[in-house]
Enzyme design. Structure first.
Site, mmCIF file in Angstrom:
data_model
loop_
_atom_site.group_PDB
_atom_site.id
_atom_site.type_symbol
_atom_site.label_atom_id
_atom_site.label_comp_id
_atom_site.label_asym_id
_atom_site.label_seq_id
_atom_site.Cartn_x
_atom_site.Cartn_y
_atom_site.Cartn_z
ATOM 1 N N HIS C 49 0.831 -1.207 0.000
ATOM 2 C CA HIS C 49 0.000 0.000 0.000
ATOM 3 C C HIS C 49 0.866 1.259 0.000
ATOM 4 O O HIS C 49 1.851 1.336 0.731
ATOM 5 C CB HIS C 49 -0.902 0.017 1.243
ATOM 6 C CG HIS C 49 -1.970 -1.020 1.216
ATOM 7 N ND1 HIS C 49 -3.166 -0.830 0.559
ATOM 8 C CD2 HIS C 49 -2.036 -2.266 1.750
ATOM 9 C CE1 HIS C 49 -3.915 -1.917 0.707
ATOM 10 N NE2 HIS C 49 -3.258 -2.803 1.426
ATOM 11 N N CYS C 408 0.388 -27.354 -13.383
ATOM 12 C CA CYS C 408 -0.256 -26.057 -13.620
ATOM 13 C C CYS C 408 0.755 -24.919 -13.548
ATOM 14 O O CYS C 408 0.711 -23.987 -14.337
ATOM 15 C CB CYS C 408 -1.355 -25.820 -12.596
ATOM 16 S SG CYS C 408 -2.631 -27.063 -12.596
ATOM 17 N N CYS C 448 -0.747 -32.778 -8.071
ATOM 18 C CA CYS C 448 0.602 -32.812 -7.494
ATOM 19 C C CYS C 448 0.632 -33.097 -6.001
ATOM 20 O O CYS C 448 1.671 -33.472 -5.485
ATOM 21 C CB CYS C 448 1.357 -31.518 -7.801
ATOM 22 S SG CYS C 448 0.702 -30.064 -6.966
#
Lengths: 122, 425, 482
Positions: C49, C408, C448
């Site tokens: 931020h 993935c 996995c």
């Protein structure tokens, strides 16, 4: 006394809806099946239901810790858990050939349990 | 660097049959290379130890490993080269396709091929895509993961089980875990019909008195570290849970069997067009994707119900790929292009186009329906002219359907579209 | 005897540990869970931020701005994924424009640089996916996205390399002030520790730790409210919907929801804000997801479809009624330092919290600096984003990198082995996930996790049944079949 039973055939993936008519516990007619397998299945299912059991068995010294197995023929449906128990109690040594008999007569059914996979030695 | 005529990505049932098809189509075995990421050929069949495979192909009922072994034996016999534990990282399209793969023995491999067959199979829909609220503890597995643990490792992933989704793997695992001593409390299915085969409902659920809750879903998962239970609610016709129907099922395991998704990361990477309906490549009559010389077959193309159909389709893809490699022409086939459209309940068709010059004497069109039908017929229209109707007692989304088109029926017709539709009988 | 003992292995505790490890002290860190980064630090927005939001003059404002400044150099030195993607605060009504101006002024007061007020058109020119309803926006170029696990774990590893002792699986059950002025800390596993200075950085449990010391003058009862924030995470295919972090001006539609790419290229929507009674209530709800989707749809025209959502999750912020960080030595208990109520922007502030607490500790009991402090740390080698030649070199060096475990995210066994064998290494499946991203992709570990479980068992020398997902009770397997 006449009785009708509705069955779903498990002989193949079509899953035909079969109606079996029995008189005094004797099959008088089978309808709804598409082939001979359905007729045989239906007659057996209402008198002596049978199933093929597939499972795994522990292996020593193999490339896999377990080998997949099946009952060579179907066994009485009510004995499935007895068959499982016996399969679970046995440990076999690698190497194992596909089709190799691992239990001669499982749970007194007279049916053999055979390997459905080859397991090489580690 | 490796140069081959044909590289097949995936050594499961599709990849193996495609390789055999390519040999049948005239390719020398040594001109083919199968790349398989697992330790052995056979793909998911290795963990599908139940029987029911091969009735069409071998006219007998085999278990998954047995079915795989039959193909493996043919691969060995024909001496078709393959590499195990080899992961394909990328495919690049072009006149010559470039495949980057790697394994621990050889490192990174650059492979060049004239044609590629995609045969990567599919994966299970994960929890995230299902968006089930609740905690995210251990004990939530896809049915296939549980199957792997039980059948390949001999380990039990749970003792008290609820299964969400009535796909075949879920049904098979309901029986498998019950036989191994687990208590399967219920199978909840969002749809008003099962996604699995009828025979599996009988022999996997009914045999063991496992309730199948149609039009139900899991609306909450309890347990911070390990699953402690799930809440199941009935859903309305829009699949929205109905308040007041919630019921809590104590359990330590939730298995998910909510459909399969073709695994097309590699296909997307090389620019292959993907159908939003099947999640697999859009293909023509040769099972060739939108990229010339890249073919697809098996569950990467569209999710099949039976492995026998995967093998059949893959054999075809292999033959077509061999033709592609051996053909002298550089330009396209020319000739009339027909579009195959699925209508009124027919969700998709494979293939979606047919080139008349390349069409063989017969052409199989495979498809699935979007809902259950009873007492209907499958009608084939050439534009608006009815060609043929096949009566069907029942049709269900869980089962793959097919119609076979004859070349002689299509030849010389002034048409652009073949429409396949479901009609009242 | 420790010079300093830190309770809590979240981002605050790890940043404090790393900062203190620059000095010549014996330092320990106790973490209740089997791994660090298991609480608030693992489930938040992952935003660096800029600092325009916090009320001027608060500790929160000061540490936010300072923390954000420190992050750039830390990211380089400690190999932490950080991207300065900038942020837009959207306003959907004309009346809101004054509030944007207020926010801008507040940012200037807090010392936030590079702020700019934009019209709706200007905002849409930057981010074409923004809704037509956007009337104006505050553009904060100094805002960024950071990997919350990456930051926490990098700090911990570097602290460990510099001698901090990590004790994971040590849940504190009692704190006692000894007559000698030292503190005794007992843990549920039966172990106990003695320390001269005790730092309470226990996140949502910081009130529990604080209140373990009897209340007295200068040491009032503390109450931390767990404030739940739910999130929806989308596939990387949706990751480029926006380039910047998109906030909303709090308004009639309740607290704003942010839509942001993550530093790893996913799309994240969240959080909700709901006070919950339990300190472990990290469950997601349908109402939460629905709210996020409807709020998110106000900011951007086309939210990705449900199929693109790969997971939802929730985290708890350690909220205090005063809404400011509580970082101070207890006036009732010398040597006991609270680091409490670290809610948003706690992640951004953490490096500054480290500095701030180190200064407090130095005031209590000075110690000389370590001449051999190692201020860099290399992350796990990955093949991601590397050229083919570089990948070949990595694989040639370590063939385990050719064995892909997580399809993935393309994570190999090489990365997983590194994650396990580093300082403060992974011992759980989630620990591997946070260090390598194995299991964070679209299949969420479906493929996995059995492989990761097997690798953990092998490398830790334990049976696979002994491997846990995260906490001690998160059993994965119940042993062999009968």
């Amino acid at each position: 006394m006449e009785e009708k039973k509705e069955l779903t055939c498990i002989g193949c993936p079509m899953g035909c809806q079969i109606t079996v008519t029995l008189k005094d516990n004797m099959v008088t007619s089978v309808s709804g099946n598409t082939c001979k397998i359905g007729d045989t299945y239906a007659r057996e299912e209402v008198t002596d239901p049978r199933r093929t059991v597939t499972s795994i068995m522990k292996v020593d010294g193999g490339e896999l810790p377990v080998v997949s197995v099946k009952t060579k023929e179907s066994i009485p449906k009510g004995l499935m858990f007895g068959v499982m128990e016996e399969i679970g109690a046995v440990k076999v040594n690698a190497p194992i050939a596909i089709g190799q008999i691992l239990i001669e007569n499982v749970a007194g059914t007279g049916v053999a349990v055979v390997a459905t996979r080859e397991i090489k030695e580690k | 660097m490796i140069r081959k005529s044909l590289v097949i990505i995936g050594g499961g049932p599709a990849g193996m049959a495609a390789a055999l098809g390519a040999v049948k189509g005239g390719l020398a075995p040594q001109e083919i290379l199968i790349l398989e990421r697992d330790k052995r050929l056979g793909g998911i069949l290795n963990q599908c130890i139940h029987n029911g495979f091969g009735l069409h192909t071998f006219k007998e009922e085999l278990t998954g490993p047995e079915y795989a072994a039959r193909y493996e034996a043919q691969i060995e016999e024909k001496q078709i080269p393959y590499k195990l534990e080899t992961m394909v990282m990328s495919i690049r399209e072009g006149e010559e396709k470039e495949i980057i793969a790697m394994n621990g023995r050889e490192g990174i491999l650059e492979i060049y091929a004239k044609a590629v067959i995609l045969a990567m199979g599919c994966r299970e829909r994960p929890r995230g895509a299902l968006n089930i609220p609740g905690y995210r503890p251990a004990g939530i597995y896809s049915a296939g993961t549980a199957q792997y643990y039980v059948n390949m490792e001999g380990k039990l992933p749970g003792k008290e089980v609820v299964i969400l989704g009535s796909g075949d793997i879920g049904l098979i695992m309901a029986r498998r875990m019950t036989l191994e001593g687990a208590k399967v409390k219920a199978v909840a299915e969002l749809m008003p019909y099962s996604g699995g085969l009828k025979r599996n409902i009988v022999q996997c659920l009914q045999d063991f008195d496992i309730p199948l809750l149609l039009s139900h879903t899991v609306v909450d998962i309890k347990g911070k570290e390990r699953v402690e239970g799930v809440t199941i609610a009935q859903v309305d016709e829009k699949s929205v849970p109905i308040p007041g129907t919630e019921e809590f099922y104590p359990c330590d395991t939730l298995l998910l069997s909510c459909g399969l998704i073709p695994e097309n990361e590699l296909s997307l990477g090389c620019g292959v067009e993907i159908s939003p309906v099947t999640g697999g490549p859009v293909v023509n009559e040769c099972l060739e994707t939108s990229k010339s010389g890249i073919f697809a077959c098996g569950n990467v193309l569209h999710v099949h119900d039976l492995v026998d159909y995967v093998s059949g389709e893959a054999l075809e893809a292999g033959e077509r790929a061999a033709e592609y490699v051996l053909s002298e022409e550089d330009s396209g086939p020319g000739g009339q292009e027909l579009t195959v459209c699925g209508e009124n309940g027919v969700r998709y068709t494979v293939p979606s186009t047919i080139n008349m010059n390349r069409m063989k004497e017969t052409q199989t069109i495979r498809f699935r329906v979007g809902r259950e039908f009873q007492g209907v017929k499958v009608s084939v229209y050439l534009e608006d002219t009815l060609l043929r109707s096949i009566p069907k007692k029942t049709m269900a989304p869980g089962e793959m359907e097919k119609v076979i088109l004859l070349k002689k029926d299509l030849e010389g017709k002034e048409i652009q579209r073949i429409r396949i539709t479901i009609e009242e009988a | 005897m420790f010079d300093v003992l830190i309770i809590g292995g979240g981002v605050s505790g790890c940043c404090i540990a790393r900062e203190l490890s620059k000095t010549q002290r014996r330092i320990g860190l106790l973490e209740a869970q089997p791994d660090i980064c298991e609480g608030t630090s693992k489930a938040n927005s992952g935003i660096a931020h800029a600092g325009f939001d916090a009320k001027p003059g608060t500790l929160m404002a000061k540490l936010n701005v300072r923390g954000n400044q420190l992050l750039d150099e830390l990211a380089l030195k400690l190999d932490i994924p950080l991207k300065r993607n900038g942020a837009l605060v959207l306003c959907f009504e004309e009346e809101g424009l004054a509030k944007l101006q207020e926010l801008y002024d507040r940012g200037v007061t807090n010392g936030v640089g590079e702020l700019q007020l934009l019209s709706g058109e200007e905002a849409r020119a930057l981010e074409p996916a923004l809704s037509e309803e956007v009337k104006g926006a505050l553009y904060a170029k100094r805002s960024g996205i950071v990997c919350p696990f990456g930051l926490t774990i990098a700090m911990a590893e570097n602290a460990a390399e510099n001698g901090v002792e990590f004790y994971r699986g040590y849940r504190v059950s009692a704190v006692h002030l000894n007559e000698s002025g030292t503190y005794s800390v007992s843990c549920e596993n039966g172990e106990s520790f003695e320390t001269k200075i005790l730092i309470n950085a226990a996140g949502v449990y910081s009130d529990v730790i604080h209140n373990m010391l009897p209340e007295k003058e200068g040491h009032n009862h503390l109450e931390i409210v767990p404030r739940r924030g739910e999130y929806c995470l989308y596939d990387k295919q949706a990751g480029n919907l926006v380039e910047r972090t998109i906030f909303q001006l709090p308004g009639v539609y309740g607290k704003g929801t942010l839509v942001t790419p993550t530093v790893h290229g996913n799309l994240l929507i969240g959080p909700t804000a709901e006070d919950v009674p339990g300190k472990e209530e990290v469950n997601t709800t349908k109402a939460g997801t629905d709210l996020l989707l409807s709020n998110g749809a106000r900011s951007v025209k086309t939210l990705p479809g449900g199929k693109q959502m790969i997971t939802s999750f929730a985290g708890l912020r350690a909220h205090h009624a005063d809404h400011d960080f509580i970082i101070e030595e207890s006036k009732g208990y010398p040597g006991f330092v609270d680091v409490a109520a670290i809610e948003s922007p706690g992640l951004t502030s953490a490096p500054a919290i480290g500095e701030y607490v180190a200064a407090i500790v130095q005031d209590i009991k000075p110690a000389p600096m370590k001449p051999d402090f190692k201020d860099t740390r290399a992350g796990i080698v990955t093949t991601e984003g590397k050229t083919l030649a570089e990948k070949k070199a990595i694989v040639a060096e370590n063939p385990a990198y050719a064995n892909i475990i997580c399809r993935c995210e393309s994570i190999s066994e090489g990365e997983i082995l590194a994650a396990i064998h580093r300082p403060v290494g992974a011992t759980t499946v989630d620990g591997v996930k946070r260090r390598t991203r194995a299991g964070m992709g679209r299949c969420q570990g479906g493929f996995c996790s059995p492989k990761v479980t097997a690798i953990l068992a092998r490398e830790l020398g334990i049976p696979v049944e002994g491997v846990r997902k995260s906490g001690e009770a998160s059993v994965i397997l119940y042993g062999g079949l009968k």
